[in-house]
Design an enzyme around this catalytic site. Structure first.
Site, short mmCIF file in Angstrom:
data_model
loop_
_atom_site.label_atom_id
_atom_site.label_comp_id
_atom_site.label_asym_id
_atom_site.label_seq_id
_atom_site.Cartn_x
_atom_site.Cartn_y
_atom_site.Cartn_z
CD GLU A 1 -1.28 0.02 3.71
OE1 GLU A 1 -2.43 -0.39 3.49
OE2 GLU A 1 -0.89 0.37 4.83
CG HIS B 1 -3.58 -0.15 7.39
ND1 HIS B 1 -3.51 -0.88 6.23
CD2 HIS B 1 -4.53 -0.75 8.15
CE1 HIS B 1 -4.36 -1.89 6.29
NE2 HIS B 1 -4.99 -1.83 7.44
#
Length: 892
Positions: A731, A773
């Site tokens: 990511e 996150h």
């Protein structure tokens, strides 16, 4: 040269990584600096005072609380995370208080444009002006890296410092170590004239101590000036940019005081965002909301930090970036009340501005590991029911996709909501690709949905848990069902712990659970049984808040007792074969508990740390200690991991019906590593639909520096002959994917790799967005998802153009290996049945049972009435009579 006072540095490569790392105002950074040095070195440094002008500040009264402003020449500048303030004309130098006040009033609450974004100037910093020569300016930066902290220094500072990456000297301080003054002099400040080196090196070492004690993740001072004063030197930090590790707030709240984390310039924080942030701070679940375009027509309500990024990516990939109204996520099993408040907030924003084309609401998510989908949907449905009339008036269309525990009931409730309220509502489950609802919402082409793995669509299907036997490689026919999965015959402690360099778990691995998590334990036992294990993988539970006892669990239909120990040593003494710990300790105690368990590193070789929010410095200290002891850490901020047919960490893989549907009861040929726990379950689903299944899957965790890296696991997979194909789901944020690129280039990874980094949508926003996150935020071009995807593709990985095509890329790579004979497909074995728990089955409406009366004197459960502990038949057999019967109850 004339006296100068420069601005916050303009370059970006050294901007700090991201949340848990959060940017603070320059005022806050200097306040903390002054506070710490006064506490530890009172009288040694004279940094001066600072004052903050906020929207509510009365400038006429400011001198009453900040007397320095009327006695010294001043500097005034906006304090809103703006770069290049000097070149933008946003600094007032060498001013009297009246001049500074007039300058502030001329800009206060005025719109100002920086690059492509505009915002209102409403916070200003006022501090003493420091006359100095340009040759007295230096550059210093300390930033967090995986192994510790990197200190950078350049002997020239200020606005024209240029590319410090290429110019500056640097050294790395390993985590837990102090900065050595001698090393500073030899490695960092050698170009500074010798007479200044001792004082400057001493200050840099003390600055590092300040940085570490207050849990900074990034601290840049440019310039810091060092001026001759009497027989010594005066040191003054002029401009500062800094980020704190927000997860360390519980450790530092007394030192930090009240901390203001401002939004990026150009994105005005709204009251609704503050409200959700407050809700988030009061719960163990996660709630996030960022408003991108309040008048946009595409709104999202997504479950899961990883999934939320994927949905935002897909909206942007399909041309909807300009209409994307918000980014956010909810996760961690929020209550009905929380999801109601979260949904009500988003709906209030969405229904504020009409759109001529109507609006779409995407209620999406991956396949949950432990969240009860129906329960979380109840709060959302309640909020939508209250706004149904407005939803129709604004021509809102709702698209739903979700999987996980009790998803059948949740989806059915969504369908009923649409029918009842006449709000157009399209509902899909895990049988459909996760992001197809985005394509439908935007009128675009859907991703191909394979038909190899039909999904259960009703609660009754839970009673029939046989998997599809269809062969992925040959969609025209079906593979004959293989034999049932056999039960192994080994006993606990009989098999030696795995000494393989590439296997963390085997079918004989046993663990202990740290923390009282009975649901996770039962999930692990059910997985053990359907996988053919001969004994439970959970040996015992360590729960330090109670005495030694046992708890009852199910092994198939049998009830078994698993011991609970209050002391770790007692557990290890009783079960010497345990090699894994699943640590459910909270973020506040995970560090201490893991340090304790690491003392037994000769036996406990793998730790899974589930907690989210462990301070970054603490995680890095654990990682260093674990590597020194030869221990593997998965997490923190992870759901765990899974090795089909062998071992399951906690709730990984979701409900038992998903374990069966995703064929996780036996090993396949594909191994993956990912950041997100929720998306790992989606990968289980995708891989099972497009290949012969998963061999092992590890979500390493969403923090910036988790205990293990992508490479740690990919290199294990590379060495394992049973694994034929690799999958990586990274990511935005961080640079670890580049290590994978190097391994592909130099031949350390030779197996086919399908890789994708989510977060490509970040490029569509004109300001920094913190995704779900802690590590999901790019600072610099190389950390963007697009740059990493390009690098992976160039290095030889198969990189799909979007998550929508992830399954297609995996299937093509897999079928190529089948064609080449690298993978030989086998008949699908039949897993054993595991009964549904009574409470769960009753909740799903699968069974019913008449109520029973029970009290201290009578009990009608079972086949016969019981009075005072004696069966009714025995009362008659022993001829107790009326008097004896009354006496039995009386004395009871």
């Amino acid at each position: 040269p004339p006296p100068t006072h420069t601005h916050t540095p303009s370059h970006t490569p050294h901007a700090p990584p991201a949340m848990s790392q959060k940017a603070i105002r320059e005022y806050t950074g200097k306040r903390l600096l002054i506070q710490w040095f006064q506490k530890n070195y009172a009288g040694t440094y004279a940094f001066g005072e600072v004052a903050l002008v906020t929207p509510s500040t009365d400038l006429a009264n400011l001198p009453k609380t900040n007397k320095f402003v009327t006695t010294q020449k001043l500097v005034a500048k906006p304090d809103q995370l703006i770069k290049r303030r000097g070149k933008l004309g946003l600094i007032k130098l060498n001013a009297t208080w009246n001049e500074a006040k007039e300058w502030i009033e001329g800009r206060r609450n005025k719109e100002f444009k920086v690059g492509s974004v505009s915002d209102r100037l409403d916070h200003f910093l006022v501090e003493p002006f420091v006359p100095h020569d340009q040759k007295e300016e230096y550059y210093i930066c300390i930033q967090s890296i995986r192994t510790g902290d990197k200190v950078m220094f350049y002997h020239q500072g200020g606005v024209d410092v240029g590319d410090v990456d290429a110019k500056a000297s640097s050294l790395v301080v390993s985590i837990g170590e102090k900065l050595d003054k001698g090393q500073v002099i030899s490695d960092l400040i050698g170009k500074v004239e010798q007479a200044r080196q001792e004082a400057l090196a001493t200050f840099i070492c003390r600055l590092f101590d300040f940085y570490a004690e207050y849990h900074f993740a990034y601290l840049e001072i440019n310039p810091i000036v060092m001026m001759e004063e009497g027989k010594g030197f005066r040191i003054a930090p002029l401009d500062m940019a800094a980020k704190l590790d927000e997860t360390a707030r519980y450790e530092c709240y007394k030192s930090w005081g009240e901390i203001d984390f401002p939004p990026p310039f150009g994105r005005t924080s709204c009251p609704e965002e503050a409200y959700i942030e407050e809700l988030d701070s009061k719960t163990g679940a996660s709630l996030k909301l960022t408003i991108l375009n309040p008048k946009g027509r595409i709104w999202t309500m997504v479950a899961g930090g990883g999934a939320s990024v994927i949905y935002a990516d897909t909206v942007c990939d399909l041309g909807g970036a300009s209409e994307l109204a918000n980014y956010g996520e909810y996760s961690g099993a929020p209550t009905k009340s929380l999801t109601y408040k979260y949904a009500k907030t988003i709906l209030s924003l969405m229904l504020r501005h009409p759109h001529p084309d109507g609006k779409v609401l995407i209620i999406g998510g991956g396949i949950a590991n432990f969240t009860n989908v129906a329960d979380t949907f109840k709060g959302i449905i309640m909020a939508m029911e209250e706004e149904a009339a407005k939803l129709r008036a604004h021509k809102v269309k709702i698209y739903v996709r979700r999987g996980g525990p009790n998803f059948q009931e949740g989806l059915e409730n969504m369908r009923q909501f649409g029918m009842r309220t006449r709000v157009p509502t399209a509902v899909y489950g895990p049988e459909d690709h996760m992001t197809n609802i985005v394509a439908m919402a935007l009128g675009k082409e859907r991703a191909e949905a394979p038909s190899s793995l039909p999904r259960r669509t009703s609660a009754l299907d839970l009673l029939n848990r046989s998997p599809s036997g269809q062969n992925v490689g040959d969609q025209k026919g079906k593979v004959a069902s293989g034999p049932k999965i056999g039960r192994r015959t080994t006993k606990p402690g009989q098999a030696a712990p795995s000494s393989s360099p590439f296997e963390l778990f085997t079918a004989d691995t046993r663990c202990f659970i740290y923390g009282m998590q009975p649901k996770a334990v039962q999930n692990m036992l059910d997985f053990d049984y359907v996988s053919g294990r001969s004994f439970p993988s959970v040996a015992c539970i360590v729960y330090t808040f109670g005495g030694n006892h046992s708890r009852k669990f199910y092994w198939n239909t049998d009830e078994i007792l698993i011991p609970v120990f209050a002391k770790l040593g007692d557990a290890l003494k009783k079960f010497p074969d345990v090699s894994v710990v699943v640590n459910f300790a909270s973020s506040r105690s995970a560090y201490e508990s893991t340090q304790e368990i690491l003392k037994f590193s000769d036996r406990i070789k793998t730790h899974a740390i589930i907690a989210e929010g462990v301070p970054e410095r603490r995680t890095k200290m654990l990682t260093r200690a674990a590597r020194e002891k030869g221990v593997t850490i998965i997490g923190p901020a992870t759901v765990g991991g899974i090795k089909p047919g062998c071992f399951r960490i906690g709730n990984t893989g979701g409900a038992l019906d998903n374990i069966i549907a995703s064929k996780l009861y036996r090993p396949g040929s594909v191994a993956y590593v990912a950041r997100s726990g929720g998306l790992s379950n989606e990968l289980n689903n995708i891989i099972s639909q497009h290949t012969n299944g998963v061999y092992e899957g590890i979500p390493i965790g969403g923090d910036r520096f988790p205990g293990t890296t992508f490479m740690d696991h990919l290199l294990r997979y590379e060495k394992n002959p049973e694994i034929k194909m690799l999958v990586l789901l990274g990511e935005v944020g961080g640079v670890e994917e580049y290590e994978v690129c190097e391994a592909l280039k130099d031949g350390r990874i030779t197996k086919p790799l399908v890789a994708l980094c989510s977060g490509t949508c970040a490029g569509a926003f004109s300001y920094e967005v913190q995704f779900g996150h802690a590590g999901a935020c790019a600072q610099g071009q190389e950390e963007t998802a697009s740059a990493k995807n390009a690098a992976l593709k160039k290095a030889g990985a198969v990189v799909p153009d979007s998550f929508n095509n992830m399954g297609t890329a995996i299937r093509r790579t897999y079928l190529k290996l089948v064609k080449e004979g690298v993978i030989i497909e086998k008949p699908e074995p039949t897993p054993p049945q595991v009964p549904v728990d009574y409470v769960w089955a009753r909740k799903l409406g699968l069974i019913r049972k008449p109520s029973s009366f029970m009290s201290s004197i009578s009990d009608e459960r079972g086949q016969e009435l019981i009075y005072g502990g004696m069966k009714l038949s025995e009362v008659f057999e022993q001829k107790l009579g009326i008097g004896g019967g009354l006496g039995l109850l009386w004395f009871r």
